[in-house]
Design a protein around this motif. Structure first.
Motif, PDB file in Angstrom:
ATOM      1  N   GLY A   1     -17.410  34.626  68.909  1.00  0.00           N
ATOM      2  CA  GLY A   1     -16.062  34.173  68.624  1.00  0.00           C
ATOM      3  C   GLY A   1     -15.955  32.781  68.035  1.00  0.00           C
ATOM      4  N   GLU A   2     -17.078  32.096  67.907  1.00  0.00           N
ATOM      5  CA  GLU A   2     -17.073  30.721  67.389  1.00  0.00           C
ATOM      6  C   GLU A   2     -17.684  30.686  65.989  1.00  0.00           C
ATOM      7  OE1 GLU A   2     -15.853  28.022  69.014  1.00  0.00           O
ATOM      8  OE2 GLU A   2     -15.264  29.318  70.691  1.00  0.00           O
ATOM      9  N   PRO A   3     -17.075  29.909  65.082  1.00  0.00           N
ATOM     10  CA  PRO A   3     -17.682  29.789  63.752  1.00  0.00           C
ATOM     11  C   PRO A   3     -18.992  29.000  63.812  1.00  0.00           C
ATOM     12  CG  PRO A   3     -15.777  28.327  63.945  1.00  0.00           C
ATOM     13  CD  PRO A   3     -15.854  29.129  65.223  1.00  0.00           C
ATOM     14  N   VAL A   4     -19.969  29.486  63.057  1.00  0.00           N
ATOM     15  CA  VAL A   4     -21.285  28.835  62.989  1.00  0.00           C
ATOM     16  C   VAL A   4     -21.692  28.759  61.530  1.00  0.00           C
ATOM     17  CG1 VAL A   4     -23.732  29.050  63.569  1.00  0.00           C
ATOM     18  CG2 VAL A   4     -22.001  29.700  65.254  1.00  0.00           C
ATOM     19  N   SER A   5     -22.132  27.580  61.107  1.00  0.00           N
ATOM     20  CA  SER A   5     -22.703  27.397  59.782  1.00  0.00           C
ATOM     21  C   SER A   5     -24.078  26.776  59.961  1.00  0.00           C
ATOM     22  CB  SER A   5     -21.837  26.469  58.926  1.00  0.00           C
ATOM     23  OG  SER A   5     -20.582  27.063  58.697  1.00  0.00           O
ATOM     24  N   ALA A   6     -25.031  27.248  59.193  1.00  0.00           N
ATOM     25  CA  ALA A   6     -26.392  26.725  59.323  1.00  0.00           C
ATOM     26  C   ALA A   6     -27.178  27.019  58.059  1.00  0.00           C
ATOM     27  CB  ALA A   6     -27.086  27.377  60.517  1.00  0.00           C
ATOM     28  N   ARG A   7     -28.275  26.314  57.928  1.00  0.00           N
ATOM     29  CA  ARG A   7     -29.257  26.631  56.890  1.00  0.00           C
ATOM     30  C   ARG A   7     -30.447  27.226  57.620  1.00  0.00           C
ATOM     31  NH1 ARG A   7     -27.928  25.525  52.040  1.00  0.00           N
ATOM     32  NH2 ARG A   7     -30.009  25.957  51.230  1.00  0.00           N
ATOM     33  N   VAL A   8     -30.882  28.392  57.150  1.00  0.00           N
ATOM     34  CA  VAL A   8     -31.990  29.093  57.800  1.00  0.00           C
ATOM     35  C   VAL A   8     -33.009  29.486  56.744  1.00  0.00           C
ATOM     36  CG1 VAL A   8     -30.577  29.993  59.687  1.00  0.00           C
ATOM     37  CG2 VAL A   8     -30.856  31.342  57.604  1.00  0.00           C
ATOM     38  N   GLU A   9     -34.238  29.608  57.176  1.00  0.00           N
ATOM     39  CA  GLU A   9     -35.251  30.152  56.280  1.00  0.00           C
ATOM     40  C   GLU A   9     -34.843  31.573  55.922  1.00  0.00           C
ATOM     41  OE1 GLU A   9     -39.549  29.734  56.967  1.00  0.00           O
ATOM     42  OE2 GLU A   9     -38.937  28.587  58.743  1.00  0.00           O
ATOM     43  N   ALA A  10     -35.056  31.936  54.693  1.00  0.00           N
ATOM     44  CA  ALA A  10     -34.658  33.273  54.232  1.00  0.00           C
ATOM     45  C   ALA A  10     -35.317  34.376  55.053  1.00  0.00           C
ATOM     46  CB  ALA A  10     -35.013  33.441  52.764  1.00  0.00           C
ATOM     47  N   ARG A  11     -36.476  34.105  55.620  1.00  0.00           N
ATOM     48  CA  ARG A  11     -37.205  35.131  56.368  1.00  0.00           C
ATOM     49  C   ARG A  11     -36.945  35.088  57.879  1.00  0.00           C
ATOM     50  NH1 ARG A  11     -43.285  32.669  56.559  1.00  0.00           N
ATOM     51  NH2 ARG A  11     -42.653  30.613  57.276  1.00  0.00           N
ATOM     52  N   ARG A  12     -36.062  34.211  58.333  1.00  0.00           N
ATOM     53  CA  ARG A  12     -35.826  34.061  59.773  1.00  0.00           C
ATOM     54  C   ARG A  12     -35.046  35.265  60.305  1.00  0.00           C
ATOM     55  NH1 ARG A  12     -36.980  29.962  62.686  1.00  0.00           N
ATOM     56  NH2 ARG A  12     -35.978  29.465  64.644  1.00  0.00           N
ATOM     57  N   HIS A  13     -35.533  35.852  61.373  1.00  0.00           N
ATOM     58  CA  HIS A  13     -34.854  36.992  61.975  1.00  0.00           C
ATOM     59  C   HIS A  13     -33.631  36.520  62.771  1.00  0.00           C
ATOM     60  CE1 HIS A  13     -38.853  38.888  61.290  1.00  0.00           C
ATOM     61  NE2 HIS A  13     -38.041  39.816  60.830  1.00  0.00           N
ATOM     62  N   LEU A  14     -32.657  37.418  62.863  1.00  0.00           N
ATOM     63  CA  LEU A  14     -31.429  37.083  63.585  1.00  0.00           C
ATOM     64  C   LEU A  14     -31.730  36.695  65.026  1.00  0.00           C
ATOM     65  CD1 LEU A  14     -28.358  36.890  63.689  1.00  0.00           C
ATOM     66  CD2 LEU A  14     -28.303  39.357  64.203  1.00  0.00           C
ATOM     67  N   ILE A  15     -32.629  37.406  65.690  1.00  0.00           N
ATOM     68  CA  ILE A  15     -32.921  37.082  67.093  1.00  0.00           C
ATOM     69  C   ILE A  15     -33.502  35.677  67.217  1.00  0.00           C
ATOM     70  CG2 ILE A  15     -35.233  38.128  67.124  1.00  0.00           C
ATOM     71  CD1 ILE A  15     -32.648  38.141  69.987  1.00  0.00           C
ATOM     72  N   ASP A  16     -34.326  35.269  66.282  1.00  0.00           N
ATOM     73  CA  ASP A  16     -34.891  33.912  66.331  1.00  0.00           C
ATOM     74  C   ASP A  16     -33.817  32.873  66.040  1.00  0.00           C
ATOM     75  OD1 ASP A  16     -37.437  34.876  66.945  1.00  0.00           O
ATOM     76  OD2 ASP A  16     -37.936  35.117  64.825  1.00  0.00           O
ATOM     77  N   PHE A  17     -32.922  33.173  65.105  1.00  0.00           N
ATOM     78  CA  PHE A  17     -31.818  32.262  64.826  1.00  0.00           C
ATOM     79  C   PHE A  17     -30.961  32.075  66.080  1.00  0.00           C
ATOM     80  CE2 PHE A  17     -27.306  31.915  63.428  1.00  0.00           C
ATOM     81  CZ  PHE A  17     -27.356  30.612  62.945  1.00  0.00           C
ATOM     82  N   LEU A  18     -30.630  33.181  66.732  1.00  0.00           N
ATOM     83  CA  LEU A  18     -29.778  33.097  67.920  1.00  0.00           C
ATOM     84  C   LEU A  18     -30.485  32.351  69.051  1.00  0.00           C
ATOM     85  CD1 LEU A  18     -28.387  36.740  67.856  1.00  0.00           C
ATOM     86  CD2 LEU A  18     -27.107  34.643  67.316  1.00  0.00           C
ATOM     87  N   ARG A  19     -31.737  32.686  69.284  1.00  0.00           N
ATOM     88  CA  ARG A  19     -32.461  32.093  70.415  1.00  0.00           C
ATOM     89  C   ARG A  19     -32.906  30.653  70.141  1.00  0.00           C
ATOM     90  NH1 ARG A  19     -34.485  34.911  74.518  1.00  0.00           N
ATOM     91  NH2 ARG A  19     -36.300  33.543  74.615  1.00  0.00           N
ATOM     92  N   LEU A  20     -33.539  30.446  69.004  1.00  0.00           N
ATOM     93  CA  LEU A  20     -34.180  29.151  68.758  1.00  0.00           C
ATOM     94  C   LEU A  20     -33.233  28.123  68.146  1.00  0.00           C
ATOM     95  CD1 LEU A  20     -37.560  30.527  67.380  1.00  0.00           C
ATOM     96  CD2 LEU A  20     -37.008  29.827  69.737  1.00  0.00           C
ATOM     97  N   ASP A  21     -32.330  28.574  67.291  1.00  0.00           N
ATOM     98  CA  ASP A  21     -31.429  27.621  66.636  1.00  0.00           C
ATOM     99  C   ASP A  21     -30.141  27.415  67.421  1.00  0.00           C
ATOM    100  OD1 ASP A  21     -33.370  27.582  64.706  1.00  0.00           O
ATOM    101  OD2 ASP A  21     -32.238  28.761  63.250  1.00  0.00           O
ATOM    102  N   LEU A  22     -29.617  28.473  68.024  1.00  0.00           N
ATOM    103  CA  LEU A  22     -28.347  28.359  68.741  1.00  0.00           C
ATOM    104  C   LEU A  22     -28.517  28.282  70.254  1.00  0.00           C
ATOM    105  CD1 LEU A  22     -26.092  30.830  66.692  1.00  0.00           C
ATOM    106  CD2 LEU A  22     -26.534  28.388  66.300  1.00  0.00           C
ATOM    107  N   GLY A  23     -29.730  28.517  70.742  1.00  0.00           N
ATOM    108  CA  GLY A  23     -29.974  28.421  72.181  1.00  0.00           C
ATOM    109  C   GLY A  23     -29.381  29.574  72.982  1.00  0.00           C
ATOM    110  N   LEU A  24     -29.080  30.678  72.319  1.00  0.00           N
ATOM    111  CA  LEU A  24     -28.546  31.849  73.011  1.00  0.00           C
ATOM    112  C   LEU A  24     -29.732  32.749  73.372  1.00  0.00           C
ATOM    113  CD1 LEU A  24     -25.495  32.397  70.666  1.00  0.00           C
ATOM    114  CD2 LEU A  24     -25.452  31.518  73.017  1.00  0.00           C
ATOM    115  N   THR A  25     -30.285  32.533  74.545  1.00  0.00           N
ATOM    116  CA  THR A  25     -31.546  33.153  74.926  1.00  0.00           C
ATOM    117  C   THR A  25     -31.386  34.433  75.747  1.00  0.00           C
ATOM    118  OG1 THR A  25     -31.681  31.704  76.850  1.00  0.00           O
ATOM    119  CG2 THR A  25     -32.794  30.966  74.817  1.00  0.00           C
ATOM    120  N   GLY A  26     -30.177  34.953  75.826  1.00  0.00           N
ATOM    121  CA  GLY A  26     -29.960  36.182  76.603  1.00  0.00           C
ATOM    122  C   GLY A  26     -30.723  37.355  76.041  1.00  0.00           C
TER     123      GLY A  26
END
Length: 168
Positions: free
Chosen positions: A17-42
């Motif tokens: 529900g929150e807006p997020v803007s980021a620069r990510v490596e083109a090959r970064r998987h969504l799960i890694d983005f969520l866990r490692l970049d956003l700290g959503l480790t569920g």
């Protein structure tokens, strides 16, 4: 590595529900983005091949394997993790049923299981036990077995007022 895969790409999406803007490596998987970049480790990175379901998240209303989707593919999407689903209370009854039915043990698969079960009940409020088993068949649990999980989903469906369909 080609230049295209080593470059970072700007993405904008909504996460829980929150807006997020980021620069990510083109090959970064969504799960890694969520866990490692956003700290959503569920959600967990389990098999990293889309087989175990531990990385299950919801994207634009559909459950996906976060290890099979690139973060750049989520640009413009509405992503919900187990944290967001929990915070809204949308799966409180499922969580309570998992606890009451002892449908979790180590907890590694539980976020993916809950996301899959919530998706099932959203699309089929009265699933049979066979349908429940089929829907969670892509989520592995190595601790509890599946009967307790099926019992929990069936209990929630009944409490929500749905009568289970006959076995198919």
């Amino acid at each position: 590595m080609t230049t295209a895969f080593s470059e970072s790409v700007g993405i904008a999406l909504r996460v829980n529900g929150e807006p997020v803007s980021a620069r990510v490596e083109a090959r970064r998987h969504l799960i890694d983005f969520l866990r490692l970049d956003l700290g959503l480790t569920g959600a967990h990175a389990g098999c990293e091949h889309g087989v175990c379901g531990a990385c299950t998240v919801q994207v634009d209303g559909l459950i996906v394997r976060g290890c099979l989707m690139l973060a750049v593919q989520a640009d413009g999407c509405d992503v919900w993790t187990i944290e967001g689903q929990s915070d809204t209370g949308a799966i409180r009854d499922l969580q309570d049923a998992f606890i009451a039915r002892n449908a979790l043990q180590c907890g590694f698969c539980t976020p993916g299981m809950l996301a899959a079960c919530a998706d099932l009940l959203a699309h089929d409020p009265a699933p049979s036990r066979a349908v429940i088993r089929e829907h969670i068949s892509g989520n592995y649990c190595r601790c509890t077995g599946y009967e307790a999980i099926v019992d929990a989903v069936e209990q929630v469906a009944a409490r929500r007022g749905a009568s289970p369909r006959a076995a198919e």
